[in-house]
Write an enzyme that holds these catalytic residues in place. Structure first.
Site, PDB file in Angstrom:
ATOM      1  N   GLY A  35       0.852  -1.185   0.000  1.00  0.00           N
ATOM      2  CA  GLY A  35       0.000   0.000   0.000  1.00  0.00           C
ATOM      3  C   GLY A  35       0.880   1.225   0.000  1.00  0.00           C
ATOM      4  O   GLY A  35       1.702   1.404   0.915  1.00  0.00           O
ATOM      5  N   GLU A  37       0.455   4.367   0.597  1.00  0.00           N
ATOM      6  CA  GLU A  37       0.350   5.299   1.724  1.00  0.00           C
ATOM      7  C   GLU A  37       0.907   4.691   3.014  1.00  0.00           C
ATOM      8  O   GLU A  37       1.594   5.362   3.781  1.00  0.00           O
ATOM      9  CB  GLU A  37      -1.112   5.720   1.932  1.00  0.00           C
ATOM     10  CG  GLU A  37      -1.741   6.366   0.715  1.00  0.00           C
ATOM     11  CD  GLU A  37      -2.305   5.348  -0.286  1.00  0.00           C
ATOM     12  OE1 GLU A  37      -2.654   5.761  -1.407  1.00  0.00           O
ATOM     13  OE2 GLU A  37      -2.388   4.146   0.054  1.00  0.00           O
ATOM     14  N   ASN A  39       3.176   2.402   3.102  1.00  0.00           N
ATOM     15  CA  ASN A  39       4.632   2.365   2.912  1.00  0.00           C
ATOM     16  C   ASN A  39       5.261   3.667   3.416  1.00  0.00           C
ATOM     17  O   ASN A  39       6.270   3.657   4.131  1.00  0.00           O
ATOM     18  CB  ASN A  39       4.989   2.204   1.430  1.00  0.00           C
ATOM     19  CG  ASN A  39       4.674   0.823   0.891  1.00  0.00           C
ATOM     20  OD1 ASN A  39       4.445  -0.118   1.639  1.00  0.00           O
ATOM     21  ND2 ASN A  39       4.667   0.699  -0.422  1.00  0.00           N
ATOM     22  N   TYR A 106      -3.994  -8.005  -8.652  1.00  0.00           N
ATOM     23  CA  TYR A 106      -4.730  -7.464  -7.502  1.00  0.00           C
ATOM     24  C   TYR A 106      -6.095  -8.143  -7.333  1.00  0.00           C
ATOM     25  O   TYR A 106      -6.758  -8.484  -8.312  1.00  0.00           O
ATOM     26  CB  TYR A 106      -4.986  -5.963  -7.691  1.00  0.00           C
ATOM     27  CG  TYR A 106      -3.750  -5.112  -7.693  1.00  0.00           C
ATOM     28  CD1 TYR A 106      -3.193  -4.641  -6.501  1.00  0.00           C
ATOM     29  CD2 TYR A 106      -3.132  -4.749  -8.889  1.00  0.00           C
ATOM     30  CE1 TYR A 106      -2.062  -3.843  -6.504  1.00  0.00           C
ATOM     31  CE2 TYR A 106      -1.997  -3.950  -8.908  1.00  0.00           C
ATOM     32  CZ  TYR A 106      -1.468  -3.502  -7.710  1.00  0.00           C
ATOM     33  OH  TYR A 106      -0.348  -2.718  -7.711  1.00  0.00           O
ATOM     34  N   ARG A 170      -2.260   4.640 -11.525  1.00  0.00           N
ATOM     35  CA  ARG A 170      -2.690   3.265 -11.771  1.00  0.00           C
ATOM     36  C   ARG A 170      -3.758   3.315 -12.864  1.00  0.00           C
ATOM     37  O   ARG A 170      -4.962   3.274 -12.581  1.00  0.00           O
ATOM     38  CB  ARG A 170      -3.263   2.637 -10.495  1.00  0.00           C
ATOM     39  CG  ARG A 170      -2.312   2.549  -9.324  1.00  0.00           C
ATOM     40  CD  ARG A 170      -1.247   1.493  -9.549  1.00  0.00           C
ATOM     41  NE  ARG A 170      -0.468   1.255  -8.331  1.00  0.00           N
ATOM     42  CZ  ARG A 170       0.598   1.954  -7.975  1.00  0.00           C
ATOM     43  NH1 ARG A 170       1.008   2.967  -8.757  1.00  0.00           N
ATOM     44  NH2 ARG A 170       1.270   1.669  -6.877  1.00  0.00           N
ATOM     45  N   LEU A 229      13.491  10.894 -11.756  1.00  0.00           N
ATOM     46  CA  LEU A 229      14.097  10.600 -13.057  1.00  0.00           C
ATOM     47  C   LEU A 229      14.776   9.232 -13.073  1.00  0.00           C
ATOM     48  O   LEU A 229      15.684   8.993 -13.864  1.00  0.00           O
ATOM     49  CB  LEU A 229      15.120  11.688 -13.415  1.00  0.00           C
ATOM     50  CG  LEU A 229      14.607  13.141 -13.417  1.00  0.00           C
ATOM     51  CD1 LEU A 229      15.750  14.112 -13.672  1.00  0.00           C
ATOM     52  CD2 LEU A 229      13.516  13.309 -14.483  1.00  0.00           C
ATOM     53  N   ASP A 261       7.722   5.416  -3.292  1.00  0.00           N
ATOM     54  CA  ASP A 261       7.302   5.675  -1.912  1.00  0.00           C
ATOM     55  C   ASP A 261       8.520   6.022  -1.056  1.00  0.00           C
ATOM     56  O   ASP A 261       8.451   6.886  -0.183  1.00  0.00           O
ATOM     57  CB  ASP A 261       6.580   4.453  -1.333  1.00  0.00           C
ATOM     58  CG  ASP A 261       5.327   4.093  -2.119  1.00  0.00           C
ATOM     59  OD1 ASP A 261       4.696   5.008  -2.683  1.00  0.00           O
ATOM     60  OD2 ASP A 261       4.999   2.896  -2.181  1.00  0.00           O
TER      61      ASP A 261
END
EC number: 2.7.1.45
Length: 324
Positions: A35, A37, A39, A106, A170, A229, A261
């Site tokens: 996930g 967020e 992470n 998923y 996504r 980058l 993340d």
């Protein structure tokens, strides 16, 4: 409770293959937490920040697993809702690869997190934090989550809190590319700090250069834009400064998932620590480099001690090169 930062989104149980090859060839899997967020929440918690994560999980074993893992990381989950409507916790399967991106499947349709509504927003909890981190994933999951994301960002902005946004695109979750670009760009106008990858920036704006992408979002209202980058490092721009920061050499890439993340963890923590933008972005590059050397989505996110050791080793390498 006083939080340094708070975030929200969908976390899932992740089962990642222990053998190289396609998912259909794998016979054993290891279990972890996934996930974007969460992470970031775990990464910031490992650096010593008081972190909160809010969402909705299923009233099931995988929901209990997610809460257990986040508590172990020191992330506050006291306002997470357990769904009573039979909506499950999402999960994913991830392949193991020797190079490139892994195959990910998923199972998240009608998950508990996708049913989170603006009416369930814990205002006092969020406003106890100085900073809000958001990604572009929640607004792609459902109309309810999209409304929740807008509501939270507007409320925190009105309260004078700083907000960071990672587009974390996504495309498969969105009805079409135009809707995705419009929504993310609209949300970017509510954020202070924006962290797109170069390919994401081109897709969202049509601009071909880091400078052009940064200018697009500065005009939208962001005060700072950092563009990833890849191995080349990053470009950043604010009203006061701009520049490029070099990437860090990585001898072996184990898994690319979670690198963005890690970058967000580095930049957010750097700014919250009072570092100049360039140094914060450099920290983002460093944590991204550490993350790609680990198998799970957040296994490489460091403590302050591990981060310091990595940066010290990198400085030693550069110093030796300079002596040659």
């Amino acid at each position: 409770m006083k939080l340094d930062a708070v975030t929200f989104g969908e976390s899932m149980a992740m089962f990642y293959a222990n053998e190289y090859g396609g998912l259909h060839e794998a016979s054993t899997f290891s279990k972890g937490l996934a996930g974007a967020e969460s992470n970031v929440a775990c990464g910031l918690a490992r650096l010593g920040f008081q972190m909160g994560w809010m969402s909705k999980v299923g009233n099931d074993q995988l929901g209990s697993f997610i809460l257990q893992e986040l508590k172990k990381e020191g992330v506050d989950v006291s306002r997470v809702i357990r769904s009573q409507d039979g909506n499950p916790t999402g999960l994913l399967l991830k392949s193991k690869v020797k190079e490139g991106d892994p195959e990910v499947t998923y199972y998240r349709k009608n998950s508990a997190a996708s049913t989170l509504t603006a009416a369930e927003y814990p205002k006092d909890y969020f406003q106890s934090a100085d900073h809000l981190h958001v990604t572009g994933i929640p607004p792609a999951l459902s109309a309810d989550m999209k409304e929740f994301a807008y509501y939270v960002m507007k409320d925190m902005k009105q309260a004078g809190k700083t907000i960071s946004l990672d587009p974390n695109l996504r495309p498969a979750l969105w009805p079409d590319q135009a809707t995705m670009a419009h929504t993310i760009n609209d949300l970017a106008g509510l954020a202070d700090w924006f962290f797109p990858g170069i390919a994401e920036g081109e897709l969202l704006t049509g601009e071909k250069t880091p400078e052009g992408i940064a200018d697009f979002y500065l005009k939208k209202g962001a005060s700072f834009v950092a563009i990833k980058l890849g191995k080349e490092g990053a470009y950043f721009k604010s009203k006061e400064s701009e520049g490029y920061t070099e990437g860090f050499r990585v001898d072996q890439i184990v898994d690319t998932v979670g690198a963005g993340d890690g970058f967000a963890v580095g930049v957010i923590s750097g700014i919250l620590d009072g570092l100049p933008y360039k140094d914060a972005v450099q920290r983002g590059n460093a944590i991204g480099a550490l993350q790609v050397q680990a198998p799970g989505d957040m296994d490489g996110l460091p403590t302050r001690e591990k981060l310091a050791a990595f940066l010290s080793a990198q400085r030693t390498v550069h110093h030796k090169k300079g002596d040659c």
